[in-house]
Design an enzyme around this catalytic site. Structure first.
Site, short mmCIF file in Angstrom:
data_model
loop_
_atom_site.label_atom_id
_atom_site.label_comp_id
_atom_site.label_asym_id
_atom_site.label_seq_id
_atom_site.Cartn_x
_atom_site.Cartn_y
_atom_site.Cartn_z
N ASP A 15 -39.09 -0.12 -12.58
CA ASP A 15 -39.39 0.83 -13.66
C ASP A 15 -40.78 0.58 -14.28
O ASP A 15 -40.90 0.48 -15.52
CB ASP A 15 -38.34 0.74 -14.78
N GLU A 229 -33.03 10.99 -14.74
CA GLU A 229 -33.51 9.91 -15.61
C GLU A 229 -35.01 9.74 -15.40
O GLU A 229 -35.64 10.49 -14.67
CB GLU A 229 -32.77 8.60 -15.30
O1 FUB Z 1 -33.64 -0.29 -14.50
C1 FUB Z 1 -32.38 0.23 -14.85
C2 FUB Z 1 -32.34 1.69 -14.63
O2 FUB Z 1 -32.52 1.99 -13.26
C3 FUB Z 1 -33.44 2.47 -15.30
O3 FUB Z 1 -33.27 2.61 -16.66
C4 FUB Z 1 -33.36 3.71 -14.52
O4 FUB Z 1 -34.41 4.59 -14.71
C5 FUB Z 1 -33.25 3.18 -13.11
O5 FUB Z 1 -34.51 2.87 -12.58
#
Ligand code: FUB
Length: 328
Positions: A15, A229
Site C-alpha cells: 500500500d 478500496e
Molecule cells: O493492507 C491491508 C489492506 O490490503 C489495505 O488496506 C487494502 O487496500 C489492501 O491493500
C-alpha cells in the site's frame, strides 16, 4: 533504474503512498508481517502493527528505511491492524492518516503529527470523528485546501456504514453480503474536506459515486469497474483523477472529474492484476515525470498478506489518459 523491483527486501511492505517532500520521494507503506491469521475475505491475516517511513533521494537511488514512525501500542484508541496510511503536509507539519481497529473491532481512521516527514508521529488521543473504514488518502490542492478519501469493502467494513452508523448485521453473513448487489449503484469512496488544523473533517463525509460513460453510477455487479478500496487522487492539467482498486477482479482503475469533490467518470485501467490478491497504489509527480507505486506478493511466493512495494514510470497523455501497465 530500479523500476518494478522491491523498494526494500528486509521487510514486507504494501500500500505505498508516495509524496514529494523537501525535494525527495517519501513512501509511506503498510508493514506486512507473518502471522497465523485466517486468509479470508475479512482480512484477518493483515495484522500489521506499525509504520515505517521510506525515502529515495532520486529516481533510481537506494531506498532508505527510516525505522518505526508509529506503533499501534502508542495509539490510545487503537487495538490492531494498522492498514494503509497516507501523509500530508500543511502548516509546517506532517500529518499521518491511518486506519486501525478500535477496542470493539471497528475500523476507525486516526491521525498522528510530526515536524518531519520521517516521524516519529504522535497520535491524537482519539480517532477522527466520522473517520471510519480503511485506506485514507489525502489530497492537498494548489489552493491549500485538503481533502480526505477513504473506505474499503468487506474486511474494510465500508458497507457497514451505509446509514452513517456501524451496523454489525448478521454475524453469519459473509463480507459483502449486505452491500449493494447486481444493478444497484456500487458504493463509492467517502470524501470530506479537512479543517485547517488537519485533525478533523469540515462536514460529515459523503459518498462519491463513480459514473459510467452515460453518467450512470457504476453498478455493484460491474466487478471490472466497481470501487472496492484504495482511493487515490492526483491532479493533472487542472483535472482531478480518482484511482482505486477493484478488489476481487484485481485492477487499478481511474476516473476523471473537474473538482476534488467529483463527480468522477470512469476512464480506464492503470494496472493489470499482479501476483497476490490485493493491489494498492499511489501516483506521484517527481521532477516532471509521473510514477506509479504499487505492490505485489511475488517476493513471498504469492502469500497474499506478505507483499512488496515497488514503483514504475507512468505514461500520461496530454488529455490525462494513462497507458495501462502490464506488471510483468
Ligand atoms: O493492507 C491491508 C489492506 O490490503 C489495505 O488496506 C487494502 O487496500 C489492501 O491493500
Amino acid at each position: 533504474m530500479n523500476f518494478r523491483t522491491p523498494l526494500v527486501t528486509h521487510m514486507y511492505t504494501a500500500d505505498p503512498s508516495a509524496h514529494v517532500f523537501e525535494g525527495k520521494l517519501y513512501i509511506y507503506p503498510s508493514h506486512d508481517i507473518e502471522n497465523e491469521g485466517e486468509d479470508d475475505d475479512k482480512g484477518g491475516h493483515f495484522v500489521m502493527e506499525d509504520y515505517h517511513v521510506l525515502s529515495m533521494d532520486d529516481i533510481g537511488a537506494p531506498c532508505i528505511d527510516h525505522g518505526v514512525a508509529l506503533h499501534v501500542k502508542d495509539v490510545p484508541w487503537a487495538k490492531k491492524q494498522m492498514w494503509d496510511s497516507d501523509v500530508a503536509y500543511k502548516n509546517g507539519k506532517y500529518y499521518l492518516y491511518f486506519p486501525a481497529k478500535d477496542k470493539d473491532d471497528i475500523f476507525r481512521i486516526g491521525v498522528a503529527v510530526s515536524d518531519t516527514p520521517t516521524g516519529p508521529f504522535k497520535a491524537e488521543a482519539k480517532h477522527i470523528p466520522d473517520g471510519y473504514s480503511i485506506d485514507p488518502a489525502v489530497f492537498v490542492d494548489d489552493d491549500g485546501k485538503a481533502y480526505i478519501y477513504f473506505g474499503g469493502l468487506w474486511g474494510g467494513q465500508l458497507e457497514k456504514w451505509q446509514t452513517g452508523v456501524f451496523l454489525e448485521g448478521d454475524p453469519k453473513m459473509e463480507p459483502g453480503d449486505d452491500g449493494p448487489q447486481g444493478d444497484e449503484p456500487g458504493l463509492g469512496p467517502m470524501f470530506a474536506e479537512l479543517n485547517d488544523d488537519m485533525l478533523s473533517f469540515k462536514d460529515k463525509p459523503r459518498e462519491l459515486k463513480i459514473l459510467d460513460e452515460n453518467g450512470k453510477p457504476i453498478t455493484a455487479g460491474d466487478k471490472d469497474r466497481w470501487y472496492f478500496e484504495a482511493p487515490w487522487v492526483h491532479k493533472f492539467k487542472g483535472k482531478y483523477y480518482l484511482s482505486y482498486s477493484t478488489g476481487p477482479t484485481h485492477f487499478i482503475c481511474y476516473a476523471e472529474g473537474d473538482s476534488p469533490a467529483g463527480p468522477f467518470t470512469y476512464k480506464g485501467r492503470i494496472l493489470e492484476p499482479v501476483v497476490g490478491w490485493t493491489t494498492h497504489h499511489s501516483i506521484v509527480e517527481f521532477k516532471g515525470e509521473w510514477y506509479l507505486f504499487y505492490h505485489d506478493s511475488k517476493l513471498s511466493g504469492g502469500k497474499t498478506y506478505l507483499r512488496t512495494a515497488m514503483y514504475t514510470k507512468l505514461d500520461i497523455a496530454d488529455d490525462g489518459t494513462i497507458t495501462t501497465i502490464l506488471p510483468y
